[in-house]
Design a protein around this motif. Structure first.
Motif, short mmCIF file in Angstrom:
data_model
loop_
_atom_site.label_atom_id
_atom_site.label_comp_id
_atom_site.label_asym_id
_atom_site.label_seq_id
_atom_site.Cartn_x
_atom_site.Cartn_y
_atom_site.Cartn_z
N PRO A 1 3.84 -9.90 26.30
CA PRO A 1 3.30 -9.96 24.94
C PRO A 1 2.13 -8.99 24.77
CG PRO A 1 2.58 -11.87 26.23
CD PRO A 1 3.57 -11.13 27.08
N ASP A 2 1.97 -8.47 23.56
CA ASP A 2 0.85 -7.56 23.27
C ASP A 2 -0.38 -8.39 22.94
OD1 ASP A 2 -0.84 -5.55 22.57
OD2 ASP A 2 0.26 -4.93 20.77
N ASN A 3 -0.96 -8.97 23.98
CA ASN A 3 -2.18 -9.78 23.79
C ASN A 3 -3.25 -9.45 24.84
OD1 ASN A 3 -1.30 -10.98 26.15
ND2 ASN A 3 -0.62 -12.88 25.18
N GLY A 4 -3.08 -8.32 25.51
CA GLY A 4 -4.07 -7.90 26.50
C GLY A 4 -3.71 -8.26 27.93
N SER B 1 7.11 -23.47 13.00
CA SER B 1 8.00 -22.76 13.92
C SER B 1 7.25 -22.16 15.11
CB SER B 1 8.77 -21.66 13.18
OG SER B 1 7.88 -20.73 12.66
N THR B 2 5.91 -22.16 15.06
CA THR B 2 5.14 -21.66 16.20
C THR B 2 3.94 -22.57 16.46
OG1 THR B 2 3.56 -20.32 14.95
CG2 THR B 2 5.67 -19.29 15.49
N PHE B 3 3.52 -22.63 17.72
CA PHE B 3 2.35 -23.42 18.07
C PHE B 3 1.13 -22.96 17.28
CE2 PHE B 3 5.11 -23.75 21.78
CZ PHE B 3 5.15 -25.12 21.96
N ALA B 4 1.01 -21.63 17.14
CA ALA B 4 -0.19 -21.06 16.54
C ALA B 4 -0.28 -21.35 15.04
CB ALA B 4 -0.23 -19.55 16.79
N SER B 5 0.71 -22.03 14.46
CA SER B 5 0.67 -22.36 13.03
C SER B 5 -0.29 -23.50 12.74
CB SER B 5 2.07 -22.78 12.55
OG SER B 5 3.00 -21.75 12.74
N VAL B 6 -0.70 -24.23 13.77
CA VAL B 6 -1.67 -25.31 13.57
C VAL B 6 -2.92 -25.01 14.38
CG1 VAL B 6 0.19 -27.01 13.16
CG2 VAL B 6 -0.80 -26.77 15.46
N GLU B 7 -3.97 -25.74 14.09
CA GLU B 7 -5.23 -25.54 14.82
C GLU B 7 -5.05 -25.88 16.30
OE1 GLU B 7 -8.27 -24.47 13.46
OE2 GLU B 7 -6.83 -23.93 11.88
N PRO B 8 -5.88 -25.29 17.16
CA PRO B 8 -5.87 -25.70 18.56
C PRO B 8 -6.05 -27.21 18.68
CG PRO B 8 -7.22 -23.75 18.30
CD PRO B 8 -6.83 -24.18 16.93
N GLU B 9 -5.31 -27.81 19.58
CA GLU B 9 -5.35 -29.25 19.86
C GLU B 9 -4.72 -30.11 18.76
OE1 GLU B 9 -6.16 -30.05 22.86
OE2 GLU B 9 -6.88 -28.04 23.33
N ALA B 10 -4.13 -29.46 17.74
CA ALA B 10 -3.51 -30.25 16.67
C ALA B 10 -2.02 -30.47 16.97
CB ALA B 10 -3.67 -29.53 15.34
N VAL C 1 2.11 -14.92 29.41
CA VAL C 1 1.13 -15.96 29.05
C VAL C 1 0.90 -15.68 27.58
CG1 VAL C 1 -1.20 -16.86 29.36
CG2 VAL C 1 0.11 -16.04 31.34
N ASP C 2 1.38 -16.55 26.72
CA ASP C 2 1.68 -16.12 25.35
C ASP C 2 1.42 -17.23 24.34
OD1 ASP C 2 2.71 -14.57 23.28
OD2 ASP C 2 4.80 -15.01 23.77
N PRO C 3 0.12 -17.58 24.15
CA PRO C 3 -0.16 -18.64 23.18
C PRO C 3 0.28 -18.28 21.76
CG PRO C 3 -2.19 -17.65 24.03
CD PRO C 3 -1.08 -17.12 24.86
N GLY C 4 0.51 -17.00 21.50
CA GLY C 4 0.93 -16.59 20.16
C GLY C 4 2.44 -16.47 20.02
N VAL C 5 3.18 -17.09 20.93
CA VAL C 5 4.65 -16.97 20.87
C VAL C 5 5.18 -17.36 19.49
CG1 VAL C 5 4.98 -19.32 21.81
CG2 VAL C 5 6.81 -17.61 22.00
N GLY C 6 6.06 -16.52 18.98
CA GLY C 6 6.69 -16.81 17.70
C GLY C 6 5.94 -16.25 16.51
N CYS D 1 7.96 -32.68 20.04
CA CYS D 1 6.67 -33.18 19.57
C CYS D 1 5.60 -32.59 20.48
CB CYS D 1 6.64 -34.70 19.63
SG CYS D 1 7.99 -35.48 18.70
N ASP D 2 4.85 -31.64 19.94
CA ASP D 2 3.97 -30.83 20.78
C ASP D 2 2.54 -30.86 20.24
OD1 ASP D 2 6.45 -30.19 21.91
OD2 ASP D 2 6.56 -28.23 20.94
N VAL D 3 1.66 -30.24 20.99
CA VAL D 3 0.28 -30.01 20.56
C VAL D 3 -0.05 -28.56 20.89
CG1 VAL D 3 -2.14 -30.49 21.15
CG2 VAL D 3 -0.56 -32.39 20.74
N ASN D 4 -0.66 -27.84 19.96
CA ASN D 4 -1.02 -26.44 20.19
C ASN D 4 -2.11 -26.35 21.26
OD1 ASN D 4 -1.45 -23.69 20.03
ND2 ASN D 4 -2.71 -23.82 18.16
N GLY D 5 -1.74 -25.83 22.42
CA GLY D 5 -2.71 -25.69 23.50
C GLY D 5 -3.04 -27.01 24.19
N GLY D 6 -2.29 -28.07 23.86
CA GLY D 6 -2.55 -29.37 24.49
C GLY D 6 -1.26 -30.04 24.90
#
Lengths: 257, 257, 257
Positions: C86-89, B210-219, C63-68, B232-237
């Motif tokens: 977002p509370d990320n600085g 449900s969130t990008f941050a649930s997988v490793e960066p670039e995964a 700017v929120d890579p931790g969204v969700g 169909c996404d990639v975390n940070g990519g």
């Protein structure tokens, strides 16, 4: 109303807006902040084509490779519009177009004050000046610029966009601009290709049409563009690539096809 | 309020704004001027996802590969909103979404007048029409369009975004859009992957999160995106690159992972 | 006034605007929607440099890579300005700069409510919160945040931009940002190169000048940029390429040339 144009990209235009809004309640309208970087001539063309569509406004424009040097700070006035920018020719064609008369523009040099930076006069000189000029004109009228204590009459650096000539029946011009679609805007007046079915552009024979959809997808065409000039385009593609043309390149058009 | 959307890039949208502001005091809000160039379907998707977030407004949208041909000039009305653009399907999905009912949109053709150009109807036809329609609705109410002398009832060109189907337990859909992050928005409803831990997308097994941050960066990951569809996404990519998918490509999702 | 900043590109910012305008008549001003994607530090730098130019406003930044995830939803208050993000600085350096005092910012966590999506909190959490906060402050004053039922006092995630140090007479710093011109903004204070004619940057001897036009076209230079820091630039070109520097890279400056 203050319009804003620059070659700043992002986020520097926001600093100009912040500075203006500290002084003024003026409505702000972005013209473009992706004018050709450092290219005064092409940027002047776009301002000339765009600013006259607006109602009377203060037009702030900054394409300023001479930032920090002793180039002047320019204010102009024509037909109820006001212009603020560097004295490098940038705003001259737009002001003349709005005046509809070479002599219809009043120009002033402004005291630049003591800017905090030598590299961001958009923020430190032109934005606060635009706010000041806008608010003075809004409160009193354009005549207030005549005796504004920061302004003195000036002869600005001139800039005239190149004009096409006719040689041996061919038009000999150049590329004024390439737009985001890749359309090549020449300085050959549209009338030159009127009633033609095809013309030869730098050796390539190309159909003359009035709409992109008149030719196949990816096919080249010549048309009278929205600026009134001959444009070298591709339906759904990039004319600049098909024709191999960039800003400043020579364009020779043989109207006999 | 007039919202503006186009595939014009810069600085052509400024000419539309100038023309509008000569006629109207309407508040202007940019939706995007980087809609997919000449691609009506993908642009219609973005308008459908974005315009319904606004309060009642006049929505001007121009993605118009048929500019200058005899394609119609369309005005729509639904739930207090007004739509102005080319009659090529562009605004139909957004208007239907806002009406929340296929029959809830009233459509009109507008007299295009005698535009100065055949290639920039954004400036010469749609912008002045949007100003006129906006001001008429603001002054009188949406019912004023029924007997506006430039409008007549019309059946617009229809456009329906493709819907996914279920075949042998798999979802068979396609890519509606790729956003600026490279996220691939499919037309497979989000419910299809609910309660799954992983699914197979075109042969690749990918976790459902449900969130990008649930997988490793670039995964890679699959999630229910903000449009309610499987993305169909990639975390940070860029999902478009990892999955090798572009707008219109087929997507087959096996929910048994 | 609500300013908007994000790394969303287009057209997602329009959805934030639509949501805000359904609730609020606030003036909207874009700061940038092309902040460095997912890079909190560089984005925080640009916000710190830009937001203080504005008059008191509500500043929405996402700017929120931790969204969700369970990262907090932050509201700040300083010197009449309000911050939402977002509370990320991300907003911490800008708020401190506006407060002109580390202790001058009041921070709150906001109840995120029940957002429709887990990937677009810009639309579903931050935009409606910004509208709510803006309208409350506009109606009552900044003190209304102290007993707002969605807010509670918070210690935010801290973010301090790195500071340069002096080692053996050399400045040892790093690249904070590269702007759209390709100018390399370091964190070495401008005073470090004052009164120098040339300095050595990572081994390259480069002239110290106050304007781009002081060197030949395409030639490198070092100057005190508009942020007050040493910048490594090229006249009419891209400093980032000439110097081979990117955000976060180490910069060592020998002032003895």
């Amino acid at each position: 109303m203050i319009t804003l144009a620059s070659d700043f990209g992002t986020p520097y235009p926001a600093a100009m807006k912040g500075v203006i809004l500290r002084e003024s309640d003026a409505r702000l309208v972005d013209v473009s902040h992706d004018l050709s970087r450092g290219r005064i001539g092409e940027s002047a063309f776009w301002l000339r084509e765009t600013l006259p569509t607006f109602p009377p406004a203060t037009h702030l424009a900054v394409v300023d490779p001479g930032v920090g040097t002793d180039r002047g700070v320019l204010v102009g006035r024509a037909n109820g519009h006001t212009f603020v920018g560097p004295d490098n020719g940038l705003l001259v064609p737009a002001a003349r177009r709005i005046a509809a008369d070479d002599d219809g523009v009043d120009w002033f040099h402004a005291d630049p004050g003591d800017p905090e930076s030598s590299t961001f006069h958009g923020r430190d000189v032109f934005a606060p000046l635009a706010a000041t000029v806008h608010d003075a004109v809004a409160a009193v009228g354009p005549e207030t610029l005549d005796d504004h204590d920061r302004l003195s009459p000036a002869d600005p650096i001139d800039l005239r966009l190149p004009e096409a000539t006719i040689e041996a029946g061919d038009a000999s011009g150049e590329v004024l601009a390439v737009d985001d679609f890749g359309n090549v805007v020449t300085n050959v007046p549209g009338e030159f290709i009127e009633d033609r079915e095809a013309v030869t552009v730098n050796g390539d024979r190309v159909p003359v049409v009035s709409t992109f959809a008149s030719v196949e997808p990816e096919a080249p065409l010549v048309t009278v563009g929205s600026h009134g000039y001959v444009e070298c385009d591709v339906n759904g593609g990039r004319g600049a690539e098909w024709f191999g043309l960039a800003v400043g390149d020579a364009v020779r058009i043989d109207p006999t096809g």
